[in-house]
Design a protein around this motif. Structure first.
Motif, PDB file in Angstrom:
ATOM      1  N   LEU A 114     -11.373  -1.613   8.523  1.00 46.47           N
ATOM      2  CA  LEU A 114     -11.269  -0.221   8.073  1.00 46.47           C
ATOM      3  C   LEU A 114     -10.304  -0.105   6.899  1.00 46.47           C
ATOM      4  O   LEU A 114     -10.554   0.641   5.943  1.00 46.47           O
ATOM      5  N   ALA A 115      -9.197  -0.847   6.961  1.00 47.87           N
ATOM      6  CA  ALA A 115      -8.236  -0.821   5.854  1.00 47.87           C
ATOM      7  C   ALA A 115      -8.888  -1.293   4.566  1.00 47.87           C
ATOM      8  O   ALA A 115      -8.670  -0.719   3.492  1.00 47.87           O
ATOM      9  N   ALA A 116      -9.684  -2.349   4.635  1.00 47.33           N
ATOM     10  CA  ALA A 116     -10.372  -2.863   3.451  1.00 47.33           C
ATOM     11  C   ALA A 116     -11.323  -1.826   2.876  1.00 47.33           C
ATOM     12  O   ALA A 116     -11.439  -1.674   1.653  1.00 47.33           O
ATOM     13  N   GLU A 117     -12.018  -1.080   3.752  1.00 43.80           N
ATOM     14  CA  GLU A 117     -12.939  -0.043   3.288  1.00 43.80           C
ATOM     15  C   GLU A 117     -12.187   1.083   2.598  1.00 43.80           C
ATOM     16  O   GLU A 117     -12.613   1.593   1.544  1.00 43.80           O
ATOM     17  N   HIS A 118     -11.041   1.483   3.129  1.00 45.83           N
ATOM     18  CA  HIS A 118     -10.256   2.543   2.482  1.00 45.83           C
ATOM     19  C   HIS A 118      -9.704   2.077   1.134  1.00 45.83           C
ATOM     20  O   HIS A 118      -9.638   2.864   0.188  1.00 45.83           O
ATOM     21  N   LEU A 119      -9.336   0.829   1.029  1.00 40.81           N
ATOM     22  CA  LEU A 119      -8.868   0.303  -0.256  1.00 40.81           C
ATOM     23  C   LEU A 119     -10.006   0.285  -1.277  1.00 40.81           C
ATOM     24  O   LEU A 119      -9.786   0.555  -2.464  1.00 40.81           O
TER      25      LEU A 119
ATOM     26  N   VAL B 150       0.841  -1.204   0.000  1.00 42.20           N
ATOM     27  CA  VAL B 150       0.000   0.000   0.000  1.00 42.20           C
ATOM     28  C   VAL B 150       0.873   1.249   0.000  1.00 42.20           C
ATOM     29  O   VAL B 150       0.621   2.214  -0.727  1.00 42.20           O
ATOM     30  N   SER B 151       1.908   1.238   0.804  1.00 42.36           N
ATOM     31  CA  SER B 151       2.824   2.375   0.862  1.00 42.36           C
ATOM     32  C   SER B 151       3.514   2.596  -0.476  1.00 42.36           C
ATOM     33  O   SER B 151       3.651   3.732  -0.944  1.00 42.36           O
ATOM     34  N   ASP B 152       3.929   1.509  -1.129  1.00 44.17           N
ATOM     35  CA  ASP B 152       4.600   1.624  -2.430  1.00 44.17           C
ATOM     36  C   ASP B 152       3.646   2.202  -3.480  1.00 44.17           C
ATOM     37  O   ASP B 152       4.042   3.061  -4.280  1.00 44.17           O
ATOM     38  N   LEU B 153       2.410   1.742  -3.476  1.00 48.07           N
ATOM     39  CA  LEU B 153       1.424   2.238  -4.431  1.00 48.07           C
ATOM     40  C   LEU B 153       1.131   3.708  -4.191  1.00 48.07           C
ATOM     41  O   LEU B 153       1.046   4.507  -5.146  1.00 48.07           O
ATOM     42  N   ARG B 154       1.010   4.082  -2.938  1.00 49.29           N
ATOM     43  CA  ARG B 154       0.769   5.493  -2.595  1.00 49.29           C
ATOM     44  C   ARG B 154       1.920   6.370  -3.088  1.00 49.29           C
ATOM     45  O   ARG B 154       1.703   7.450  -3.649  1.00 49.29           O
ATOM     46  N   ASP B 155       3.154   5.891  -2.931  1.00 39.75           N
ATOM     47  CA  ASP B 155       4.322   6.666  -3.371  1.00 39.75           C
ATOM     48  C   ASP B 155       4.329   6.819  -4.890  1.00 39.75           C
ATOM     49  O   ASP B 155       4.707   7.872  -5.418  1.00 39.75           O
ATOM     50  N   ASP B 156       3.938   5.758  -5.610  1.00 46.55           N
ATOM     51  CA  ASP B 156       3.902   5.842  -7.073  1.00 46.55           C
ATOM     52  C   ASP B 156       2.883   6.869  -7.541  1.00 46.55           C
ATOM     53  O   ASP B 156       3.124   7.625  -8.489  1.00 46.55           O
ATOM     54  N   ILE B 157       1.737   6.909  -6.892  1.00 45.27           N
ATOM     55  CA  ILE B 157       0.706   7.887  -7.250  1.00 45.27           C
ATOM     56  C   ILE B 157       1.154   9.293  -6.874  1.00 45.27           C
ATOM     57  O   ILE B 157       0.917  10.258  -7.606  1.00 45.27           O
TER      58      ILE B 157
ATOM     59  N   ARG C 102      -4.959   8.545  -3.517  1.00 41.86           N
ATOM     60  CA  ARG C 102      -3.754   8.599  -2.694  1.00 41.86           C
ATOM     61  C   ARG C 102      -4.087   8.755  -1.215  1.00 41.86           C
ATOM     62  O   ARG C 102      -3.504   8.087  -0.350  1.00 41.86           O
ATOM     63  N   ASP C 103      -5.052   9.629  -0.907  1.00 40.98           N
ATOM     64  CA  ASP C 103      -5.425   9.866   0.490  1.00 40.98           C
ATOM     65  C   ASP C 103      -6.044   8.618   1.122  1.00 40.98           C
ATOM     66  O   ASP C 103      -5.795   8.319   2.296  1.00 40.98           O
ATOM     67  N   GLU C 104      -6.857   7.901   0.358  1.00 40.74           N
ATOM     68  CA  GLU C 104      -7.456   6.673   0.886  1.00 40.74           C
ATOM     69  C   GLU C 104      -6.390   5.604   1.128  1.00 40.74           C
ATOM     70  O   GLU C 104      -6.469   4.840   2.095  1.00 40.74           O
ATOM     71  N   LEU C 105      -5.378   5.548   0.283  1.00 40.31           N
ATOM     72  CA  LEU C 105      -4.275   4.603   0.504  1.00 40.31           C
ATOM     73  C   LEU C 105      -3.511   4.954   1.771  1.00 40.31           C
ATOM     74  O   LEU C 105      -3.080   4.076   2.516  1.00 40.31           O
ATOM     75  N   HIS C 106      -3.344   6.251   1.999  1.00 39.51           N
ATOM     76  CA  HIS C 106      -2.667   6.692   3.224  1.00 39.51           C
ATOM     77  C   HIS C 106      -3.454   6.260   4.461  1.00 39.51           C
ATOM     78  O   HIS C 106      -2.876   5.781   5.443  1.00 39.51           O
ATOM     79  N   LEU C 107      -4.780   6.398   4.403  1.00 41.16           N
ATOM     80  CA  LEU C 107      -5.618   5.996   5.532  1.00 41.16           C
ATOM     81  C   LEU C 107      -5.594   4.481   5.713  1.00 41.16           C
ATOM     82  O   LEU C 107      -5.595   3.979   6.832  1.00 41.16           O
ATOM     83  N   ALA C 108      -5.573   3.748   4.591  1.00 38.44           N
ATOM     84  CA  ALA C 108      -5.516   2.287   4.678  1.00 38.44           C
ATOM     85  C   ALA C 108      -4.214   1.829   5.317  1.00 38.44           C
ATOM     86  O   ALA C 108      -4.179   0.889   6.114  1.00 38.44           O
ATOM     87  N   HIS C 109      -3.125   2.520   4.966  1.00 40.35           N
ATOM     88  CA  HIS C 109      -1.815   2.153   5.510  1.00 40.35           C
ATOM     89  C   HIS C 109      -1.770   2.363   7.021  1.00 40.35           C
ATOM     90  O   HIS C 109      -1.156   1.578   7.758  1.00 40.35           O
TER      91      HIS C 109
END
Length: 427
Positions: A391-396, A196-203, A377-384
């Motif tokens: 809650l993580a599944a909902e943010h994803l 999740v962190s890697d994907l957020r960084d790419d975005i 990106r913000d939802e990935l940050h919250l999921a992380h």
């Protein structure tokens, strides 16, 4: 949207012109061509055909006809093109005849691209890229729009979506099969958080180029400032090859901001001439000086002639009268009268502004795209950072929805109507 029928529109430029192209898309496209010419050429084969009024039989034109059978067309429907002489009278007659045919109507703005979106021929980012390509006036704008129209954003979004789907599957598996709460937390930490962190960084990397893309979209500003009689107006006129600014030996001639659009190094630039910066008791000139300072303060680049006593960010010191005298410092020397050094000045301006333009990497090209990608990106940050796997599944899930809105898959009809209404008719 009106009921789905066959649509037509002039898809080429303003009339009169050497050639005009009428585009027809829908189930009755082939019948429309047959009504005008008596036959329809085989798909993807151009045919020189006599076009006639179906009612009176009057000869209209010997035009070129093309037919693209569904689904191998831009819209995914049967599409025909009539390439005729760009006469206002001829095009108006053909449009009138098409409008009188059963199941045909004039297209709305962007309706061809809207149908291509519905058919899966392109996504919303590509459609917006096509619209930006039509509006592009400089090489940099063309290049950025072409990347979007070619699917660079779409390809990135598809890759992100695949990664998101795998992450969601891993997380749901941990929820379904974890033996204990500790197992679930451990699985979440090991299998989800780092990806999740890697994907957020790419975005984030793509979003980082958005500011430069938006700056390119609105164009760059270059202000010429300096004391009275420093050669500002002459330099503007010479660079823009216009007589936009009044040139006089009398100090204080320029009292308002004068703007001239230009293409410098393939970049859209507005060149600004300003009032001479000096203290004055004249209220009109004083207002001009205030406006000059305000515009220069917000410019992307400031060409400073002489010693104005005021300094701005991103200054480029220039001496514009090297044919008259030589400055004692290392300012760039040009002559607005003879042209000496102007090519060098334009090159430096292009280099300085080019450093502010977006690079060759794909980036979002408008505010709508930026909003949805930032939401992902913000939802990935919250999921992380979520300690609860539910809650993580909902943010994803919300992150995936944001990507769906980015590409147009989950956009509402009202939003799509708003987007495509800004397109030109015939696109």
């Amino acid at each position: 949207m009106p009921e789905c029928r066959t649509i037509f529109a002039l898809s080429s430029g303003a009339l009169p012109a050497a050639v005009a192209i009428l585009r027809i898309s829908g189930p009755s496209a082939k019948a429309a061509v047959e009504a005008l010419s008596g036959r329809c050429p085989p798909p993807r084969q151009a045919a020189l055909t006599t076009l006639r009024d179906p009612g009176s039989g009057d000869l209209l034109e010997a035009g070129l006809v093309l037919f693209f059978a569904a689904p191998a067309s831009f819209t995914g429907e049967d599409v025909a093109e009539l390439q005729v002489t760009g006469s206002r009278a001829l095009v108006a007659r053909l449009q009138s005849l098409l409008a009188d045919m059963p199941d045909l109507r004039a297209a709305e703005p962007g309706e061809f691209a809207r149908r291509a979106l519905s058919a899966g021929k392109l996504d919303l980012t590509q459609a917006e890229g096509l619209a930006a390509l039509v509006d592009a006036e400089t090489e940099a704008e063309r290049s950025q729009a072409m990347m979007a129209a070619g699917g660079t954003i779409r390809q990135s979004a598809e890759g992100w979506r695949d990664r998101l789907n795998r992450l969601r599957a891993d997380l749901e598996a941990s929820l379904d099969f974890g033996d204990a709460e500790e197992d679930v937390a451990r699985e979440l930490e090991q299998s989800v958080q780092t990806p999740v962190s890697d994907l957020r960084d790419d975005i984030d990397l793509v979003l980082s180029g958005a500011a430069a893309a938006q700056r390119l979209s609105r164009g760059f500003t270059v202000a010429i400032v300096g004391p009275p009689n420093a050669g500002k107006s002459t330099l503007l006129n010479t660079l823009s090859r216009t007589d936009a600014a009044i040139v006089s030996d009398r100090a204080g001639t320029t009292r308002d901001v004068i703007e001239v659009p230009m293409d410098i190094g393939g970049l859209p630039v507005t060149l600004i001439d300003t009032a001479g910066l000096r203290a004055t008791d004249d209220p009109v000139e004083a207002e001009g000086v205030r406006r000059a300072a305000a515009r220069a303060g917000g410019a992307d680049l400031v060409i400073r002639l002489g010693e104005s006593g005021t300094r701005f960010a991103n200054e480029l010191p220039v001496h514009a009268k090297c044919d008259v005298d030589e400055p004692p410092d290392d300012r760039l020397q040009v002559s607005a009268r003879t042209g000496e050094g102007l090519d060098k000045l334009l090159s430096v301006i292009g280099d300085r502004l080019g450093a502010l333009a977006p690079g060759p990497e794909p980036t979002v090209i408008n505010e709508r795209q930026h909003r949805h990608l930032a939401m992902c990106r913000d939802e990935l940050h919250l999921a992380h950072g979520a300690g609860d796997p539910i809650l993580a599944a909902e943010h994803l899930r919300r992150a995936a929805d944001a990507l769906g809105r980015l590409t147009g898959q989950l956009e509402t009809d009202a939003m799509l109507d708003a987007v495509f209404s800004r397109f030109c008719i015939g696109k």
